[in-house]
Write a protein that holds these residues in place. Structure first.
Motif, short mmCIF file in Angstrom:
data_model
loop_
_atom_site.label_atom_id
_atom_site.label_comp_id
_atom_site.label_asym_id
_atom_site.label_seq_id
_atom_site.Cartn_x
_atom_site.Cartn_y
_atom_site.Cartn_z
N PRO A 35 0.85 -1.20 0.00
CA PRO A 35 0.00 0.00 0.00
C PRO A 35 0.88 1.24 0.00
N LEU A 36 0.45 2.26 -0.74
CA LEU A 36 1.27 3.46 -0.84
C LEU A 36 1.11 4.32 0.41
N PRO A 37 2.23 4.77 0.99
CA PRO A 37 2.17 5.67 2.15
C PRO A 37 1.88 7.09 1.72
N MET A 38 1.86 8.00 2.67
CA MET A 38 1.68 9.42 2.38
C MET A 38 2.85 9.93 1.53
N MET A 39 2.55 10.89 0.66
CA MET A 39 3.59 11.52 -0.14
C MET A 39 4.57 12.26 0.76
N LYS A 40 5.86 12.14 0.46
CA LYS A 40 6.88 12.92 1.16
C LYS A 40 7.25 14.13 0.31
N MET A 41 7.49 15.26 0.98
CA MET A 41 7.90 16.48 0.29
C MET A 41 9.06 17.12 1.05
N ARG A 430 5.99 8.90 -4.67
CA ARG A 430 4.72 9.57 -4.95
C ARG A 430 4.95 11.01 -5.39
N TYR A 431 5.97 11.66 -4.82
CA TYR A 431 6.32 13.02 -5.24
C TYR A 431 7.11 12.98 -6.55
N GLY A 432 8.04 12.04 -6.66
CA GLY A 432 8.93 12.01 -7.81
C GLY A 432 8.29 11.53 -9.10
N PHE A 433 7.38 10.54 -8.99
CA PHE A 433 6.80 9.93 -10.18
C PHE A 433 5.32 10.25 -10.38
N GLY A 434 4.63 10.64 -9.31
CA GLY A 434 3.26 11.10 -9.48
C GLY A 434 2.21 10.05 -9.25
N GLU A 438 2.55 4.91 -12.01
CA GLU A 438 3.97 5.18 -12.26
C GLU A 438 4.83 4.69 -11.10
N VAL A 439 4.36 4.90 -9.88
CA VAL A 439 5.11 4.45 -8.70
C VAL A 439 5.26 2.94 -8.72
N ARG A 440 4.16 2.23 -8.94
CA ARG A 440 4.21 0.77 -8.92
C ARG A 440 5.03 0.22 -10.09
N ALA A 441 4.96 0.89 -11.23
CA ALA A 441 5.76 0.46 -12.37
C ALA A 441 7.25 0.57 -12.06
N ARG A 442 7.65 1.69 -11.44
CA ARG A 442 9.07 1.85 -11.11
C ARG A 442 9.53 0.80 -10.10
#
Length: 466
Positions: A35-41, A430-434, A438-442
């Motif tokens: 599961p994706l966590p919160m976006m980091k900035m 999540r910040y870098g790829f959007g 895209e995140v799961r693909a990377r």
């Protein structure tokens, strides 16, 4: 204009996984179900000041301010005279106000520029309009984002784009500028466009491949404004200068101006660098562009490297030539690519600001090590690169390094540490790829590098079991 160079994408074309086998990062069947966590900035910037002598900075300032990326010369300096206002319009991405506020805060603190945001539709000095990528690239196909004078909207630009009104060379001073950024891209790409295009909207219009410590360089390694860039902007808006000054007039003022605002740079400069031939620029752009066959792009990379060697360069242009040649050789010339990467990294580490370039190469080398079943070497490379990448605020590269570290730790049997690195990487991804896709693909592409992953993938996905 920020260009989209395909060769600088973080994906590896292919990596050898040992004698007699090869694993592509685009291999099907490997999936990640965390599961994706919160976006980091990023929140706090820690830019390093420039370490270069003032005569060299003066030379760079003149070449940046009195030329354009096309090679066309400008006969006078232009800038905004008075306070600068910035407004955002269109479908503004959720992360853009935060990143713009951070950028303007740095411009006020580090460059001494009187710049602030105002709410649309009030007229602004700089209007940043977010447009669908498809619409934007229908007019400028190679642009990731771009900036135009004397307009305040995309609709206005469409109507005058072939007229002299949007020719930077016709400006006497800057009064109204528009920046166009895709609304449907990753948060990091939005942030990167804000930095590069706003710097050019208010400052120099040129890019120089010889600069290793600047976003005013089409190699796209630096993604946020550097200490050197802020010094260039501080110089642009110093009271000693004003719109309409010629190159000779600015050159006469710069020694005293830089001595005052950059006293640490009071020392002799190295010899003048050779000019960058247009045929080298064309070869680099062909090699790392999105068009053309892999054969034609490889030929272009070889041509760029040959020109760099003939010129005797040992600066960022030679490093970039080696980097391009290494990227083009990844599919079937692994040994030669590794040698080129190693030499490029050696050159970059000798240059001001070259640490981030070397970190990109460390990522490539870590991927090689992972695919070859050498997890300890991969971890060592990521550990060296991660602090550099964090300071450079490159979330996409940081996420990729942490993904490689996670897979390497898994190979060594450190399940808990592997899972922690993976979850950390996903926040930055999540910040870098959007998008989630895209995140799961990377993540899946990195997992596909790991020896044994392809054999296990068809039976079950890669989940939470480390």
């Amino acid at each position: 204009m920020r260009t989209a160079l395909a060769g600088l994408a973080l994906l590896l074309a292919a990596c050898g996984s040992g004698p007699g086998s090869e694993v592509s990062m685009n291999s099907p069947g490997v999936r990640v179900i965390d599961p994706l966590p919160m976006m980091k900035m990023f929140s706090e910037s820690d830019p390093a000041g420039t370490r270069r002598p003032n005569p060299e900075i003066a030379r760079d300032f003149l070449d940046l301010s009195f030329g354009m990326e096309s090679g066309r010369a400008l006969d006078r300096l232009t800038r905004f005279e008075g306070p600068i206002t910035v407004a955002m319009t269109g479908v503004v991405p959720a992360t853009a106000p935060h990143d713009l506020a951070r950028l303007l805060g740095r411009m006020r603190r580090e460059a001494g520029i009187d710049i602030r945001t105002i709410a649309a539709p009030a007229p602004a000095s700089v209007t940043i309009e977010f447009v669908e990528r498809r619409r934007m690239q229908s007019l400028v196909p190679t642009a990731a984002c771009f900036v135009v004078p004397r307009v305040s909207s995309f609709a206005e630009y469409r109507g005058v784009r072939r007229r002299a009104v949007v020719d930077w060379a016709t400006l006497e001073t800057r009064e109204r500028v528009a920046i166009f950024i895709p609304s449907d891209t990753s948060p990091q790409e939005v942030r990167d466009c804000l930095h590069e295009e706003l710097a050019q909207a208010i400052g120099p219009l040129n890019d120089l491949y010889r600069l290793s410590d600047s976003v005013f360089n089409d190699d796209n390694f630096h993604t946020i404004l550097t200490g050197f860039d802020m010094l260039i902007l501080r110089t642009t808006y110093a009271p000693d200068l004003h719109s309409g000054m010629t190159r000779a007039e600015v050159a006469a003022v710069l020694p005293g101006l830089l001595a005052r605002i950059n006293p640490a740079g009071r020392r002799d400069a190295p010899a003048l660098p050779d000019p960058t031939p247009r045929d080298w620029i064309a070869a680099i752009e062909r090699a790392l562009g999105a068009d053309g066959s892999i054969h034609k792009r490889r030929e272009a990379a070889t041509r760029a490297l040959a020109i760099a060697e003939a010129m005797g360069w040992r600066d960022a242009r030679m490093g970039f030539s080696l980097f391009a040649a290494a990227r083009m050789g990844l599919a079937d010339e692994i040994a030669q690519s590794v040698d080129a990467f190693i030499e490029a990294a050696r050159i970059y580490r000798s240059l001001p600001g070259g640490e981030i370039h070397a970190a990109h190469i460390d990522m490539q080398m870590a991927a090689f090590a992972l695919s070859a079943g050498q997890p300890r070497a991969a971890i060592a490379l990521t550990e060296r690169a991660v602090p550099v990448v964090q300071r450079a605020e490159n979330a996409a590269l940081l996420a990729t390094l942490l993904m490689i570290r996670s897979e390497s730790l898994r190979l060594l049997g450190h399940a808990a540490e592997a899972r922690a690195a993976r979850l950390d990487s996903l926040g930055w991804a999540r910040y870098g790829f959007g998008t989630e896709a895209e995140v799961r693909a990377r993540m899946s592409e990195i997992a596909a590098l790991t020896p044994g992953r392809l054999a296990e993938a068809p039976r079950n996905g890669i989940g939470d079991n480390g």
